[in-house]
Design a protein around this motif. Structure first.
Motif, PDB file in Angstrom:
ATOM      1  N   ARG A 149      -2.921  44.150 -26.181  1.00 38.71           N
ATOM      2  CA  ARG A 149      -1.697  44.156 -26.979  1.00 38.71           C
ATOM      3  C   ARG A 149      -1.907  43.453 -28.324  1.00 38.71           C
ATOM      4  O   ARG A 149      -1.464  43.940 -29.365  1.00 38.71           O
ATOM      5  N   SER A 150      -2.581  42.323 -28.306  1.00 37.05           N
ATOM      6  CA  SER A 150      -2.804  41.585 -29.546  1.00 37.05           C
ATOM      7  C   SER A 150      -3.674  42.390 -30.514  1.00 37.05           C
ATOM      8  O   SER A 150      -3.453  42.375 -31.725  1.00 37.05           O
ATOM      9  N   PHE A 151      -4.655  43.095 -29.976  1.00 37.03           N
ATOM     10  CA  PHE A 151      -5.554  43.860 -30.838  1.00 37.03           C
ATOM     11  C   PHE A 151      -4.818  45.015 -31.517  1.00 37.03           C
ATOM     12  O   PHE A 151      -4.970  45.231 -32.735  1.00 37.03           O
ATOM     13  N   VAL A 152      -4.021  45.746 -30.756  1.00 34.82           N
ATOM     14  CA  VAL A 152      -3.256  46.848 -31.348  1.00 34.82           C
ATOM     15  C   VAL A 152      -2.238  46.306 -32.333  1.00 34.82           C
ATOM     16  O   VAL A 152      -2.002  46.894 -33.395  1.00 34.82           O
ATOM     17  N   GLN A 153      -1.638  45.156 -31.993  1.00 31.72           N
ATOM     18  CA  GLN A 153      -0.727  44.507 -32.933  1.00 31.72           C
ATOM     19  C   GLN A 153      -1.462  44.143 -34.229  1.00 31.72           C
ATOM     20  O   GLN A 153      -0.935  44.326 -35.331  1.00 31.72           O
ATOM     21  N   GLY A 154      -2.684  43.648 -34.101  1.00 31.58           N
ATOM     22  CA  GLY A 154      -3.476  43.294 -35.273  1.00 31.58           C
ATOM     23  C   GLY A 154      -3.787  44.496 -36.146  1.00 31.58           C
ATOM     24  O   GLY A 154      -3.742  44.409 -37.378  1.00 31.58           O
ATOM     25  N   LEU A 155      -4.103  45.626 -35.526  1.00 30.05           N
ATOM     26  CA  LEU A 155      -4.361  46.848 -36.292  1.00 30.05           C
ATOM     27  C   LEU A 155      -3.119  47.275 -37.062  1.00 30.05           C
ATOM     28  O   LEU A 155      -3.207  47.731 -38.209  1.00 30.05           O
ATOM     29  N   MET A 156      -1.958  47.123 -36.428  1.00 28.28           N
ATOM     30  CA  MET A 156      -0.715  47.492 -37.097  1.00 28.28           C
ATOM     31  C   MET A 156      -0.428  46.555 -38.278  1.00 28.28           C
ATOM     32  O   MET A 156      -0.032  46.994 -39.358  1.00 28.28           O
ATOM     33  N   VAL A 157      -0.640  45.251 -38.070  1.00 27.77           N
ATOM     34  CA  VAL A 157      -0.415  44.279 -39.147  1.00 27.77           C
ATOM     35  C   VAL A 157      -1.381  44.538 -40.299  1.00 27.77           C
ATOM     36  O   VAL A 157      -0.993  44.502 -41.472  1.00 27.77           O
ATOM     37  N   GLY A 158      -2.647  44.804 -39.987  1.00 29.32           N
ATOM     38  CA  GLY A 158      -3.612  45.120 -41.035  1.00 29.32           C
ATOM     39  C   GLY A 158      -3.206  46.342 -41.826  1.00 29.32           C
ATOM     40  O   GLY A 158      -3.323  46.373 -43.065  1.00 29.32           O
ATOM     41  N   ARG A 159      -2.710  47.346 -41.135  1.00 28.19           N
ATOM     42  CA  ARG A 159      -2.237  48.564 -41.806  1.00 28.19           C
ATOM     43  C   ARG A 159      -1.071  48.254 -42.735  1.00 28.19           C
ATOM     44  O   ARG A 159      -1.050  48.686 -43.898  1.00 28.19           O
TER      45      ARG A 159
END
Length: 481
Positions: A149-159
Motif C-alpha cells: 500500500r505504501s509503495f503504490v501510495q508513493g507512486l501516486m504522490v510522485g506522479r
C-alpha cells in the motif's frame, strides 16, 4: 509587439519544461497503474483460488460459512485501497470466527449460546487450535500489505508532485529574461541565431530556481521508494504471501481437526459443559465433517496474475526508472539547454544576450539562494515559492511513511471515502502520519483498581517537580527581558 513576444516566450518555456518532464511524469503514471492493477488482481485471484478449492474440498461446509472468508478479503482490499483498517484486528477476528464455527461443527452434538461462543474465542491464544499458522500469517500479511500500500501510495504522490511542479509559475523577471534570450536576435536582424548554452543555463537556473530546491527532498523520497521496492521483492513479497494463503488456512483447519479433542476438553473445562443438542441434531464424527485433506492447485491450474507478469519483474523495472529520476529537478535546466533546437553548440556563433559571440559570465549554481548573482534573471531570493514548499512537505510526509513501511510499521492513511479529492487506489492520505506498530500491544494492567499505587505516585513526583522548576525559570527569563 514586445508583449506578444513575451507571451510567446512564456508559451515556449512552458512547452520546453513540459517536454523535458514528460518522461518522468509518464513513468510514475504508468507504473502506478501497473502496480495497482497487479495488486488488485492478485487479491481477486487469491480469493477466487481459495473459493474454488474450498468448495471442492469442503463442499457445503464451506459454502454455508463462506461469508467469513469473503469478509476477510473485503477488509484486505479496503486496507490496500486506503481504508482505515487495522490489519491485526481483521486477522484476529477472522481466526476467532473460524474457531467458533469449527468448534460447533466438531461438536455438533451440543448447542452453544452466544455467550459460550464468546468464551471460546477468549481461549484462542492460549489453546493455539490452529497451530502456528495464525501467528506466521499475521506477520507476513501485515508487513506485505503495509509495503504494497505504501509503495503504490508513493507512486501516486510522485506522479502528482511531478505533474504539479512541471506547471511553472513564471515570474516577471523570468519572463523578461526569456524574451531577451529567445527573441532579441530577431531585432538585430539575426532570426536564426540560437542562444549560447551557458547563457541558456543561467536563464533556466533563474526561472527554475524553486524547482531545483525540490531536489533534495525528491532524492530522499526516491531512496525511500527504492528501499520499499527491495522489501517488496524480498521478505515483504505480497505475491509470495497471497498465492498460498488458501493452503495456509487449510493447514490451520486440519490442525484444528487433529487437535479437536484436546481443544474441546480444555474449552469445556474453562467455559463449562454445553447442553446436548436435540434428537434432530446429528452426532456426526469428526471424520465425517472434514473427510478429505486439502489438495493444492497444480502449477498449471493456478490463475495468472496481472496480465502474465510477476511482482519481481515489476519491481526490477520500477527500480531502474526510479534511479533514473534522481536529481531530476536540479538537472532540468541542463536538460532543456542541451536540446539542439534551443541552443547552438558553437560557442562562438551563438547569441550571448547582446550579439553573436562567446558568452563570458559564469554559470550560477542551482537553487534559489544561488540566484543572488544571476546575471540574466532578477530573482527575489527572500520569497520562496509557497506552492513548491507545499510539494516539498508532501514528499517529506510520504518519505516518512515509506521508511516506516520498510521497517514493517503501519501508517494511518485517512479513508479515501472521507476525502473529497483524490482518486484511485490508496488515494486517501493524511499529512501527519500516525505510526501503528505491527507488534502485539502490551497487556493493560488490571483496571479493577483505578487508584494509583504509592510507587506510581512516587515515580510521577519528580516529573512534576521538574516541570515546576522549568516554569519558574521561564518566568524569571521573561521578567529579565
Amino acid at each position: 509587439m514586445e508583449d506578444r513576444l513575451g507571451q510567446q516566450s512564456k508559451a515556449d518555456f512552458e512547452r520546453l519544461v513540459d517536454g523535458s518532464s514528460h518522461t518522468i511524469r509518464t513513468v510514475f503514471t504508468s507504473r502506478h497503474k501497473k502496480f495497482d492493477e497487479f495488486f488488485l488482481e492478485l487479491l481477486d485471484n487469491s480469493e477466487k483460488s481459495l473459493n474454488d478449492m474450498f468448495v471442492r474440498t469442503y463442499g457445503k461446509l464451506y459454502t454455508h460459512n463462506s461469508e467469513m472468508f469473503e469478509d476477510l478479503f473485503s477488509e484486505l482490499k479496503r486496507y490496500y485501497t486506503g481504508g482505515n483498517v487495522n490489519l491485526e484486528e481483521v486477522l484476529n477476528d477472522f481466526w476467532s470466527r473460524l474457531l467458533e464455527r469449527m468448534f460447533q461443527l466438531l461438536n455438533s452434538q451440543y448447542t452453544f449460546t452466544d455467550d459460550y461462543l464468546e468464551c471460546i474465542s477468549k481461549y484462542t491464544d492460549q489453546l493455539k487450535p490452529f497451530g502456528d499458522v495464525p501467528r506466521k500469517l499475521k506477520a507476513q500479511v501485515t508487513k506485505a500489505f503495509i509495503a504494497a500500500r505504501s509503495f503504490v501510495q508513493g507512486l501516486m504522490v510522485g506522479r502528482e508532485v511531478a505533474n504539479r511542479v512541471a506547471k511553472v509559475n513564471i515570474s516577471p523577471g523570468c519572463s523578461k529574461a526569456l524574451t531577451k534570450m529567445l527573441f532579441c536576435p530577431y531585432c538585430g536582424g539575426m532570426p536564426g541565431l540560437r542562444p549560447c548554452a551557458n547563457y541558456c543555463q543561467n536563464v533556466m537556473r533563474g526561472c527554475l530556481a524553486n524547482q531545483a530546491d525540490l531536489d533534495p527532498e525528491w532524492n530522499l523520497f526516491i531512496d525511500a521508494m527504492l528501499l520499499v521496492a527491495d522489501r517488496l521483492a524480498g521478505p515483504f513479497n505480497i505475491e509470495a504471501v497471497m498465492d498460498p494463503i488458501d493452503v495456509k488456512i487449510s493447514e490451520a483447519i486440519m490442525a484444528m481437526q487433529d487437535n479437536s479433542i484436546q481443544v474441546s476438553t480444555k474449552v469445556f473445562q474453562g467455559c463449562g459443559h454445553p447442553k446436548p443438542a436435540g434428537m434432530g441434531r446429528s452426532a456426526r464424527g469428526i471424520s465425517d465433517v472434514f473427510n478429505s485433506r486439502f489438495r493444492p492447485y497444480s502449477p498449471e491450474e493456478r490463475p495468472t496474475t496481472a496480465a502474465g507478469t510477476s511482482l519481481d519483474r515489476l519491481v526490477i523495472d520500477i527500480k531502474d526508472k526510479l534511479r533514473e529520476s534522481k536529481r531530476f529537478w536540479s538537472s532540468l535546466p541542463d536538460s532543456i539547454c542541451a536540446e539542439d533546437t534551443v541552443t547552438d553548440p558553437d560557442e562562438e556563433q551563438c547569441w550571448n544576450s547582446h550579439t553573436k559571440g562567446r558568452y563570458f559570465p559564469e554559470v550560477v549554481k542551482d537553487g534559489l539562494t544561488n540566484q543572488l548573482n544571476n546575471p540574466e534573471v532578477e530573482v527575489d531570493i527572500t520569497r520562496p515559492d509557497t506552492f513548491i514548499r507545499q510539494q516539498i512537505m508532501t514528499l517529506r510526509v510520504m518519505t516518512n511513511k515509506l521508511r516506516n513501511a520498510y521497517n514493517g510499521k503501519d501508517v494511518y492513511f485517512q479513508d479515501s471515502s472521507d476525502e473529497e479529492s483524490g482518486s484511485g487506489s490508496g488515494s486517501g492520505f493524511t499529512t501527519e502520519p500516525e505510526v501503528i506498530h505491527t507488534e502485539p500491544p502490551m497487556l493493560e494492567a488490571d483496571k479493577s483498581d483505578p487508584q494509583p499505587t504509592a510507587g506510581a505516585a512516587h515515580r510521577h513526583k519528580p516529573s512534576l517537580q521538574l516541570l515546576a522548576s522549568v516554569l519558574a525559570l521561564t518566568a524569571l527569563v521573561l521578567c529579565w527581558r
